[in-house]
Design an enzyme around this catalytic site. Structure first.
Site, PDB file in Angstrom:
ATOM      1  CE  LYS A  61      -3.854  -2.424   2.084  1.00 48.66           C
ATOM      2  NZ  LYS A  61      -4.446  -2.934   3.320  1.00 48.66           N
ATOM      3  CD  GLN A 105      -3.453  -4.639   6.424  1.00 49.78           C
ATOM      4  OE1 GLN A 105      -3.331  -3.644   5.732  1.00 49.78           O
ATOM      5  NE2 GLN A 105      -4.002  -5.747   5.983  1.00 49.78           N
ATOM      6  CG  ASP A 128     -10.100  -0.362   4.524  1.00 51.83           C
ATOM      7  OD1 ASP A 128      -9.919  -0.552   3.307  1.00 51.83           O
ATOM      8  OD2 ASP A 128      -9.443  -0.949   5.408  1.00 51.83           O
TER       9      ASP A 128
END
Length: 303
Positions: A61, A105, A128
Site C-alpha cells: 500500500k 490493517q 476502507d
C-alpha cells in the site's frame, strides 16, 4: 462481453491491466489536485503487531501511494499495544490535516476491539468504507456512503470496465462477510441486479449458482465452486485467495481462488484469475478513495 475487449483475453479478465488503468487515472487526479491546491492526498496506514502477511500488505500500500504521488503516513505499533494506544493513534490521525484517509490493517490482535477501533476513524477519512455510517448508507436506498469498501468496489469496476451488463441480470454472491460479500451484494442491488446471497446454510447451492449471470465468489473456500455449477456464459469474479500445498513452489504453496479455475473457465463467459484478478483492484480502489477524499477536503466539503 467478447474476447475482443481489451481487458479480456481467452475469457480471462486482466485485473492487473484494469488496476493499472485506475492507478494511471489516480496519478493524473493527484497531479491536478497539486496544481490547483498546492497539496496532495495523504493516506495513513496503522498496523498493530508483527504478522508477516499484514506487513506485506502494508508495504504494498505504501509503495502504491508513492507511485501515484499520494503522501504516505504510518503508525507501526507492537502486538502488545493497548486498545487505548491504538485509539490514541487514530485520534491523532483524525485531527491531522495532511491525512485524508485512514486505514487500520486487519486483523487486529485479539485483545483489541476491532469494531471500536474502526468506529473511531472519522467517517470522512474512512477510505476502507467500514465505518458503521458508511456501511449503513450503503444499505439504504437513496443514500450514498462517502466511501465503499475497496474490494467490493473493485469487483464492480471489473464488471463495468469489461462492459458487463449488471442492471436486470441475476447475480449470486457466495459469502456474506462484512468485508466483501454483504457490501458487494448491496452494490449490485443499487445497480438493479437481482441478487441472491449464498452462505454456509444455503441448500442446493449448485442450483442457485446455476441461475446466475454474474457470480461473485467470496466464500474463502479453496476451489469450492465447480464448472458444473455455472450457467454457460456467466461472468465470474473470484475474490478468494486460498493457499494450497504445492511442493513445486519455493514457498511450498500456491494461491487458488474459490472457483475450480480451469473447469469454471470452460463454462464461463469471462473469469478473473487468482492471483491477478481482484487483488490488484483492491489497492487501486484504495488509492481512488483516498484521492476522492482529499478532493472533498480541499474543496471545503469536509472539515
Amino acid at each position: 462481453m467478447t474476447d475482443a475487449h481489451p481487458f479480456v483475453h481467452d475469457k480471462v479478465i486482466d485485473g492487473k491491466a484494469v488496476g493499472a488503468q485506475i492507478r494511471s487515472e489516480v496519478a493524473a487526479a493527484v497531479r491536478a489536485l497539486r496544481a490547483e491546491h498546492g497539496k496532495v492526498p495523504g493516506l495513513a496506514v496503522v498496523i498493530v503487531g508483527e504478522r508477516k502477511d499484514s506487513q506485506t500488505y502494508v508495504r504494498m500500500k505504501r509503495k502504491a501511494c508513492e507511485e501515484v504521488g499520494i503522501a504516505s503516513f504510518g503508525a507501526d505499533l507492537p502486538g502488545t499495544a493497548t486498545q487505548q494506544e491504538v485509539l490514541g493513534v487514530v485520534e491523532k490521525l483524525n485531527a491531522d490535516p495532511q491525512v485524508h484517509g485512514i486505514l487500520v490493517q486487519l486483523p487486529l490482535p485479539k485483545h483489541i476491539d476491532e469494531q471500536l477501533v474502526l468506529s473511531a476513524i472519522s467517517v470522512e477519512k474512512d477510505v476502507d468504507g467500514f465505518h458503521p455510517l458508511n456501511m449503513g448508507r450503503l444499505s439504504m436506498k437513496g443514500r450514498e456512503p462517502l466511501f465503499v469498501p475497496c474490494t467490493p468496489l473493485g469487483c464492480i469496476e471489473l464488471l463495468d470496465r469489461t462492459n458487463t451488463q449488471i442492471s436486470g441480470k441475476r447475480a449470486v454472491v457466495i459469502g456474506r462477510s462484512n468485508i466483501v460479500g454483504m457490501p458487494v451484494a448491496l452494490l449490485l442491488t443499487k445497480r438493479n441486479a437481482t441478487v441472491t446471497i449464498c452462505h454456509s446454510a444455503t441448500e442446493n447451492m449448485k442450483q442457485v449458482v446455476r441461475e446466475a449471470d454474474i457470480v461473485i465468489a467470496a466464500a474463502g473456500q479453496a476451489e469450492m465452486i465447480k464448472g458444473s455449477w455455472l450457467k454457460a456464459g456467466a461472468v465470474v469474479i473470484d475474490v478468494g485467495t486460498n493457499p494450497v500445498d504445492d511442493p513445486t513452489k519455493k514457498a511450498g504453496y500456491r494461491l487458488v481462488g474459490d472457483c475450480s479455475y480451469e473447469e469454471c473457465k470452460q463454462a464461463a463467459g469471462a473469469i478473473t484469475p487468482v492471483p491477478g484478478g481482484v487483488g490488484p483492484m483492491t489497492i487501486a480502489m484504495l488509492l481512488k478513495n483516498t484521492t476522492n477524499s482529499a478532493a472533498r477536503f480541499f474543496e471545503g466539503q469536509c472539515q
